[in-house]
Design a protein around this motif. Structure first.
Motif: not given
Length: 307
Positions: A85-86, A89-90, A92
């Motif tokens: 998930r991290r 986020e990065r 995107r």
């Protein structure tokens, strides 16, 4: 107790509590380090950047350090979910910057003695280039399924999707990759021999020798990142690639050649003193005896970790 009076706990109680806290931290750290290589490799395969993968691992640790371990049934799954998930986020956030990137974007070389990776099917440089064309969720599903063998139900929990949606993401990603880059298993020793013949042909400066080692359908990618002069488009075909190489090689005459161990295809560095000026990854074609892909990285921002 009178107002303002201070009462101190016995020292032994404080020490016991301190020891308990230290034990919890030690357990959390041990579990994290047990899975750290997996987390780093997952993040790298999703981002293609050593620095960004390191940041994801650090973010994962910070989140994990505050977790109540008693409530975690499966630490590996929990950590993977945080890291993916991290990374999403990065990824995107990076997409917009990469859309404006000058010329081809190539992943950073991953030298395995410095960055040990977990055992998984090799995600080659060429494959990482193709993965850039997937959506972030498709890329995550592909890496989890194809490189690490996660089941669709596990991928669904990691991505917070239904099993059917996770299966569809993985299928769509696999079909996209297969359409753009058929995957040929290459024996590491054979691949290294092909790469060494390629380097020898370049050093000799003979157009005929280069044409003999290049596949007719070879593709060469060069990433200068706007910092160093490099072709702004991929170069297709043995004749064009050979002619471009014979023009480039004199520019780097006198630099030291050093082969490095990577998690993917054979890679060599050109060094000026202790500074890495160029990193080149060579991938064989479907025959296994000729070069099918050449990936030249000269962007100094992506080479600093190698120096």
């Amino acid at each position: 107790m009178a107002s303002g009076e201070v009462t101190y706990l016995p020292v032994t109680v404080g020490r016991n509590r301190l020891g308990e806290l230290e034990g919890i931290v030690a357990d959390a750290e041990a579990v994290f380090w047990e899975h750290r290589n997996l987390l780093f490799t997952l993040a790298y395969d999703m981002l293609g950047s050593v620095a960004d993968a390191e940041d994801v691992v650090q973010d994962t640790w910070l989140r994990w350090a505050g977790v109540d371990l008693v409530r975690v049934d499966n630490p590996r799954a929990y950590l993977v979910r945080i890291a993916v998930r991290r990374a999403l986020e990065r990824l995107r956030g990076l997409r917009a910057a990469r859309e404006d990137y000058p010329g081809p974007w190539l992943p950073e070389p991953l030298v395995t003695p410095d960055y040990p990776v977990t055992a998984a099917e090799n995600v080659t440089t060429g494959l990482l280039v193709v993965l850039e064309t997937l959506s972030p969720l498709e890329r995550a599903a592909f890496v989890l399924r194809e490189a690490f063998g996660f089941e669709h139900a596990e991928i669904a929990r990691i991505l917070d999707r239904t099993p059917a949606a996770a299966r569809q993401l993985a299928r769509r990603a696999r079909e996209h990759v297969q359409a753009r880059r058929p995957r040929y298993p290459a024996d590491p020793q054979v691949a290294r021999e092909v790469a060494e013949r390629f380097v020898a042909a370049m050093a000799g400066g003979s157009l005929a020798d280069l044409l003999a080692v290049l596949s007719p359908d070879v593709i060469m990618w060069n990433d200068g990142g706007g910092r160093v002069r490099a072709s702004l488009r991929p170069i297709y075909g043995a004749d064009r690639v050979a002619r471009v190489l014979t023009g480039i090689v004199p520019r780097y005459a006198g630099l030291d050649v050093r082969w490095v161990e990577t998690a993917v295809s054979p890679t060599f560095l050109l060094l000026d003193g202790g500074e890495v000026r160029v990193a080149v990854t060579v991938e064989p074609d479907e025959t296994g005896i000729r070069v099918g892909g050449v990936y030249g990285l000269v962007n100094p921002d992506k080479l600093s970790h190698l120096s």
